[in-house]
Design a protein around this motif. Structure first.
Motif, PDB file in Angstrom:
ATOM      1  N   ASP A  98       0.830  -1.209   0.000  1.00 15.92           N
ATOM      2  CA  ASP A  98       0.000   0.000   0.000  1.00 15.92           C
ATOM      3  C   ASP A  98       0.861   1.255   0.000  1.00 15.92           C
ATOM      4  O   ASP A  98       0.512   2.253  -0.634  1.00 15.92           O
ATOM      5  CB  ASP A  98      -0.916   0.004   1.234  1.00 15.92           C
ATOM      6  CG  ASP A  98      -2.158  -0.856   1.033  1.00 15.92           C
ATOM      7  OD1 ASP A  98      -2.957  -0.530   0.143  1.00 15.92           O
ATOM      8  OD2 ASP A  98      -2.308  -1.847   1.761  1.00 15.92           O
TER       9      ASP A  98
ATOM     10  N   GLU B  57      -8.599   2.220  -1.301  1.00 17.35           N
ATOM     11  CA  GLU B  57      -7.961   3.362  -0.648  1.00 17.35           C
ATOM     12  C   GLU B  57      -7.149   4.204  -1.627  1.00 17.35           C
ATOM     13  O   GLU B  57      -6.800   5.350  -1.329  1.00 17.35           O
ATOM     14  CB  GLU B  57      -7.045   2.874   0.481  1.00 17.35           C
ATOM     15  CG  GLU B  57      -7.780   2.313   1.685  1.00 17.35           C
ATOM     16  CD  GLU B  57      -8.590   3.384   2.405  1.00 17.35           C
ATOM     17  OE1 GLU B  57      -8.120   4.540   2.478  1.00 17.35           O
ATOM     18  OE2 GLU B  57      -9.703   3.074   2.870  1.00 17.35           O
TER      19      GLU B  57
ATOM     20  N   ASP C 175      -5.090  -2.699  -0.533  1.00 17.16           N
ATOM     21  CA  ASP C 175      -6.471  -2.214  -0.441  1.00 17.16           C
ATOM     22  C   ASP C 175      -6.677  -1.171  -1.529  1.00 17.16           C
ATOM     23  O   ASP C 175      -6.460   0.022  -1.325  1.00 17.16           O
ATOM     24  CB  ASP C 175      -6.732  -1.602   0.939  1.00 17.16           C
ATOM     25  CG  ASP C 175      -8.199  -1.229   1.130  1.00 17.16           C
ATOM     26  OD1 ASP C 175      -8.976  -1.365   0.165  1.00 17.16           O
ATOM     27  OD2 ASP C 175      -8.562  -0.788   2.238  1.00 17.16           O
TER      28      ASP C 175
END
Length: 315
Positions: free
Chosen positions: A46, A105, A102
């Protein structure tokens, strides 16, 4: 697997077959350069995705007098979504280990799509400023509601004059069969002898050695050429706040006024009818006009009754 290996494999299996493959190739090269070609795919987390998205957000739009950052939509289309597709394919198809990311996001919030409809006068003004070849493509856009890349990718093997249909390749490389109206039939029939393969072409005004253009010969329209011609044509016409994609909005709104949401959905190739409902304002306008006409008629009838009663009282 390195980023370079993943990008190369994705291009070979998926990217090169996209309708707008040039844009896909640009995105893949950007990812390779900015992530690092030798970076291992299983080290991307991420944190790395957030950094690469932030870097793309700071890019400026080329060919603009005033520096302007690219839109959230462009960031999503050129970086976040391609990277997501590559990493998911690596994990699900190539059996390559990747980190859990994710993606929700990292996808930027995009502004709601506007619906800009051209009036008949605005359309005529724009058409009058377009050069031969480009005017045909834009006229086809107004008539069919097709996207720019669907128009540029239309070839004669996808045109069926006998069945009066043509097939375009839409988003996700999905084919869509569209019936020809008489206006579309006439437009395509006039273009049929200009090029052996591609439907929409232009006549070269001068020799361009780099592209191999010979003066007076016809060549397929390009994305850059059509964008430039449309931008100049709109500017010279005096019409404001109108872009090429608005031809699609115009066609959708017009077809909706003559039919219903299901017909508009089929024309535009929307899988979910909720996507088509943004054009529902056309039906609302028609209902409002009908209500205004009804109110006016009732007022007229009431006035007639009052006049008749008044005359009766006098007698």
């Amino acid at each position: 697997m390195t980023v370079e290996d993943a990008v190369s494999r994705y291009w070979s299996e998926i990217g090169q077959h996209h309708v707008n493959s040039d844009a896909t190739l640009w995105s893949l090269d950007w990812l390779c350069t900015n992530l690092g070609r030798r970076t291992k795919l299983n080290t991307i987390t991420d944190k790395q995705v957030a950094e690469i998205v932030a870097k793309r957000r700071n890019d400026l739009i080329p060919r603009r007098k005033t520096p302007t950052r690219i839109s959230p939509t462009t960031v999503n289309r050129t970086v976040t979504q391609p990277l997501r597709e590559i990493m998911l394919r690596a994990s699900n198809v190539w059996n390559v280990r990747t980190q859990k990311v994710d993606w929700s996001e990292h996808l930027l919030r995009e502004p709601g799509e506007r619906v800009r409809e051209a009036s008949a006068v605005e359309e005529a003004k724009i058409m009058s400023e377009l050069e031969r070849g480009y005017d045909v493509a834009v006229r086809f856009a107004f008539l069919s509601g097709c996207r720019r890349m669907e128009i540029l990718g239309l070839t004669w093997d996808k045109v069926d004059f006998f069945g009066r249909t043509f097939t375009v390749i839409g988003k996700g490389n999905k084919p869509r069969v569209i019936p020809m109206s008489q206006a579309i039939f006439d437009l395509l029939w006039q273009e049929k002898d200009h090029h052996p393969r591609v439907v929409f072409t232009f006549v070269a005004k001068r020799v361009v050695k780099k592209q191999g253009y010979a003066r007076g010969s016809r060549y397929p329209l390009t994305e850059h050429g059509l964008k430039t011609a449309m931008r100049r044509g709109v500017a010279n016409s005096g019409v404001t706040n109108f872009r090429f994609h608005d031809t699609r909005h115009t066609a959708a709104t017009r077809i909706l006024r003559k039919s219903n949401l299901r017909v508009a959905q089929q024309l535009l190739g929307h899988e979910d009818i909720s996507t088509t409902t943004k054009y529902a304002h056309a039906m609302v306008d028609d209902v409002r006009s009908a209500m205004d006409a009804m109110s006016a008629a009732e007022i007229g009838v009431e006035v007639d009754h009052l006049t008749a009663r008044k005359n009766q009282n006098k007698t």
